[in-house]
Design a protein around this motif. Structure first.
Motif, mmCIF file in Angstrom:
data_model
loop_
_atom_site.group_PDB
_atom_site.id
_atom_site.type_symbol
_atom_site.label_atom_id
_atom_site.label_comp_id
_atom_site.label_asym_id
_atom_site.label_seq_id
_atom_site.Cartn_x
_atom_site.Cartn_y
_atom_site.Cartn_z
ATOM 1 N N CYS A 94 6.658 -10.354 -36.890
ATOM 2 C CA CYS A 94 7.399 -10.972 -37.977
ATOM 3 C C CYS A 94 7.421 -10.027 -39.172
ATOM 4 C CB CYS A 94 6.766 -12.306 -38.360
ATOM 5 S SG CYS A 94 7.798 -13.339 -39.408
ATOM 6 N N VAL A 95 8.606 -9.614 -39.582
ATOM 7 C CA VAL A 95 8.778 -8.701 -40.709
ATOM 8 C C VAL A 95 8.981 -9.515 -41.978
ATOM 9 C CG1 VAL A 95 10.155 -6.835 -41.687
ATOM 10 C CG2 VAL A 95 9.835 -6.994 -39.206
ATOM 11 N N GLU A 96 8.135 -9.270 -42.976
ATOM 12 C CA GLU A 96 8.288 -9.933 -44.265
ATOM 13 C C GLU A 96 9.169 -9.076 -45.183
ATOM 14 O OE1 GLU A 96 4.292 -10.459 -45.697
ATOM 15 O OE2 GLU A 96 4.224 -12.502 -44.921
ATOM 16 N N ILE A 97 10.084 -9.716 -45.887
ATOM 17 C CA ILE A 97 10.943 -9.027 -46.850
ATOM 18 C C ILE A 97 10.416 -9.290 -48.254
ATOM 19 C CG2 ILE A 97 13.282 -8.711 -47.708
ATOM 20 C CD1 ILE A 97 12.865 -8.002 -44.734
ATOM 21 N N GLU A 98 10.057 -8.233 -48.940
ATOM 22 C CA GLU A 98 9.506 -8.352 -50.283
ATOM 23 C C GLU A 98 10.595 -8.584 -51.327
ATOM 24 O OE1 GLU A 98 5.762 -5.228 -49.787
ATOM 25 O OE2 GLU A 98 7.578 -4.623 -50.862
ATOM 26 N N SER A 99 10.210 -9.233 -52.405
ATOM 27 C CA SER A 99 11.096 -9.350 -53.559
ATOM 28 C C SER A 99 11.266 -7.969 -54.176
ATOM 29 C CB SER A 99 10.506 -10.316 -54.586
ATOM 30 O OG SER A 99 11.153 -10.180 -55.838
ATOM 31 N N ALA A 100 12.505 -7.592 -54.477
ATOM 32 C CA ALA A 100 12.763 -6.289 -55.092
ATOM 33 C C ALA A 100 12.124 -6.195 -56.473
ATOM 34 C CB ALA A 100 14.269 -6.050 -55.188
ATOM 35 N N LEU A 101 12.041 -7.307 -57.177
ATOM 36 C CA LEU A 101 11.521 -7.312 -58.540
ATOM 37 C C LEU A 101 10.031 -7.605 -58.595
ATOM 38 C CD1 LEU A 101 14.443 -9.226 -60.274
ATOM 39 C CD2 LEU A 101 14.004 -6.770 -60.321
ATOM 40 N N THR A 102 9.524 -8.333 -57.600
ATOM 41 C CA THR A 102 8.102 -8.690 -57.544
ATOM 42 C C THR A 102 7.589 -8.365 -56.156
ATOM 43 O OG1 THR A 102 8.644 -10.548 -59.014
ATOM 44 C CG2 THR A 102 6.421 -10.495 -58.075
ATOM 45 N N PRO A 103 7.204 -7.109 -55.899
ATOM 46 C CA PRO A 103 6.885 -6.661 -54.546
ATOM 47 C C PRO A 103 5.785 -7.437 -53.835
ATOM 48 C CG PRO A 103 7.196 -4.783 -55.996
ATOM 49 C CD PRO A 103 7.197 -6.004 -56.868
ATOM 50 N N ASP A 104 4.889 -8.086 -54.590
ATOM 51 C CA ASP A 104 3.828 -8.848 -53.918
ATOM 52 C C ASP A 104 4.296 -10.249 -53.522
ATOM 53 O OD1 ASP A 104 4.045 -9.857 -56.463
ATOM 54 O OD2 ASP A 104 1.895 -9.891 -56.878
ATOM 55 N N GLN A 105 5.557 -10.546 -53.733
ATOM 56 C CA GLN A 105 6.126 -11.845 -53.359
ATOM 57 C C GLN A 105 7.058 -11.680 -52.163
ATOM 58 O OE1 GLN A 105 8.362 -13.747 -56.485
ATOM 59 N NE2 GLN A 105 9.281 -15.250 -55.110
ATOM 60 N N THR A 106 6.868 -12.512 -51.142
ATOM 61 C CA THR A 106 7.728 -12.494 -49.954
ATOM 62 C C THR A 106 8.843 -13.515 -50.120
ATOM 63 O OG1 THR A 106 5.897 -11.840 -48.522
ATOM 64 C CG2 THR A 106 7.799 -12.863 -47.459
ATOM 65 N N ILE A 107 10.081 -13.090 -49.888
ATOM 66 C CA ILE A 107 11.204 -14.010 -50.070
ATOM 67 C C ILE A 107 11.833 -14.445 -48.748
ATOM 68 C CG2 ILE A 107 11.729 -13.091 -52.355
ATOM 69 C CD1 ILE A 107 14.146 -11.657 -51.043
ATOM 70 N N ALA A 108 11.585 -13.676 -47.670
ATOM 71 C CA ALA A 108 12.181 -14.028 -46.374
ATOM 72 C C ALA A 108 11.409 -13.351 -45.260
ATOM 73 C CB ALA A 108 13.653 -13.620 -46.328
ATOM 74 N N GLU A 151 2.448 -11.360 -39.521
ATOM 75 C CA GLU A 151 3.537 -10.851 -40.361
ATOM 76 C C GLU A 151 3.123 -9.549 -41.046
ATOM 77 O OE1 GLU A 151 2.973 -14.266 -42.266
ATOM 78 O OE2 GLU A 151 4.383 -15.485 -41.136
ATOM 79 N N ARG A 152 4.105 -8.675 -41.230
ATOM 80 C CA ARG A 152 3.875 -7.415 -41.931
ATOM 81 C C ARG A 152 5.043 -7.158 -42.844
ATOM 82 N NH1 ARG A 152 -0.205 -4.383 -39.747
ATOM 83 N NH2 ARG A 152 -1.112 -5.255 -37.875
ATOM 84 N N HIS A 153 4.787 -6.384 -43.899
ATOM 85 C CA HIS A 153 5.837 -6.130 -44.887
ATOM 86 C C HIS A 153 6.814 -5.089 -44.399
ATOM 87 C CE1 HIS A 153 4.281 -8.555 -48.132
ATOM 88 N NE2 HIS A 153 3.086 -8.070 -47.924
ATOM 89 N N ALA A 154 8.083 -5.285 -44.758
ATOM 90 C CA ALA A 154 9.112 -4.273 -44.473
ATOM 91 C C ALA A 154 9.069 -3.225 -45.567
ATOM 92 C CB ALA A 154 10.477 -4.915 -44.422
#
Length: 326
Positions: free
Chosen positions: A193-207, A323-326
């Motif tokens: 599962c790939v986590e998509i980070e917020s562009a403005l708040t990188p420690d927040q996952t949005i999708a 899950e891991r960050h993209a």
């Protein structure tokens, strides 16, 4: 039960993370790990423009002459030209002079064995039709310079995935900066599962994007907020619009794309950011993809998330572990 092993390095100007899942003898195999990192290190040494002795740097120093190059150089350049054609000239591997002129001279992850050279700032962008490939020789105009980084990680990710599929692993995960390719399953037979980070708040996952049975999951993210800076009092980012020769003026802060291969996802993500949200559907058609998530800044200063296709799930949706960050 399957075992898992993870290794990571700072290379390719990014954080690279590899996860292998399989029998303990497989995931701890020195031969497999040496094979992986050997491919990554060789690619970085040969195609990084931040290395004065790389194949691409030596090629640029002798621009204007027909030069013999490696088969990998031809393959990567051919892939770059393929991306340029599909993009409708929104992508162009001859943007290096503009990148350097606006300030992108040094790597964001420098190392002692890397050098930078800003000798190409007096050159300019040319049309890709002026790149001539014949067998194992290539020529570009004397006033041009190549930057093959546009789809390099996607190109390398596909090659790594192809090789790893021959190793009879239960699963693998390859993350090259913002580009991810994964296949099989994670530990305990969980989906990737790939986590998509917020562009403005990188420690927040949005999708999130979850893998499907039997598929090779390929997700690439490109944006304007990570590789950026200020040069001679002017702000810049690394995504150059070949039509203007300047950093793209775009409402897209970040684009995440799911595609059948990582090369396509990588190229399409960058193309969408440069083109802007109004031209997103045209880019999707050109690259024959359906699933993209955009993080945009509207003219009134507000921010929004636009999603096309069915693969991206809200971060509030329930998903599998691993899950891991993209």
């Amino acid at each position: 039960m399957s075992a898992a092993a993870t290794q990571s390095r700072q290379i390719l100007g990014s954080h690279v993370e590899i996860v292998l899942v399989g029998e303990p003898s497989q995931v701890e195999s020195r031969a497999i790990w040496d094979g992986i990192w050997g491919m990554v290190e060789d690619f970085d040494q040969r195609f990084s423009r931040f290395r004065a002795d790389s194949e691409v740097s030596r090629f640029n120093q002798r621009a204007g002459s027909r030069q013999e190059v490696s088969s990998d150089f031809v393959d990567l350049l051919t892939a770059s030209l393929r991306a340029a054609e599909r993009s409708g000239s929104t992508l162009n591997p001859l943007i290096l002079p503009s990148l350097q002129r606006f300030g992108y001279v040094e790597s964001f992850h420098p190392s002692p064995d890397k050098q930078h050279d800003d000798a190409f700032t007096d050159r300019h962008i040319h049309d890709v039709s002026e790149i001539l490939i014949e067998d194992h020789t290539v020529s570009i105009p004397a006033a041009a310079a190549l930057d093959l980084a546009g789809i390099a990680k996607g190109f390398l990710g596909d090659r790594l995935a192809t090789w790893l599929q021959t190793q009879q692993l239960v699963g693998f995960w390859v993350a090259l900066g913002g580009d991810v390719v994964a296949k099989g399953s994670g530990q305990d037979n969980l989906q990737w599962c790939v986590e998509i980070e917020s562009a403005l708040t990188p420690d927040q996952t949005i999708a999130r994007v979850a893998s499907r049975m039997g598929e090779t999951l390929c997700v690439a993210t490109s944006g304007v907020l990570k590789r950026r800076g200020v040069h001679n009092g002017k702000a810049w980012h690394h995504l150059i619009d070949p039509q203007t020769g300047k950093p793209a003026e775009t409402d897209v802060l970040s684009a995440s794309v799911v595609a059948a291969d990582l090369e396509t996802a990588d190229a399409a993500a960058s193309c969408i950011v440069i083109a802007g949200s109004d031209r997103m559907k045209d880019v999707l058609t050109r690259f024959e993809i359906e699933d993209v998530l955009l993080q945009i800044r509207r003219s009134d200063g507000s921010h929004d998330v636009l999603c096309h296709g069915a693969r991206f799930e809200s971060s509030e949706s329930q998903t599998a572990d691993g899950e891991r960050h993209a």
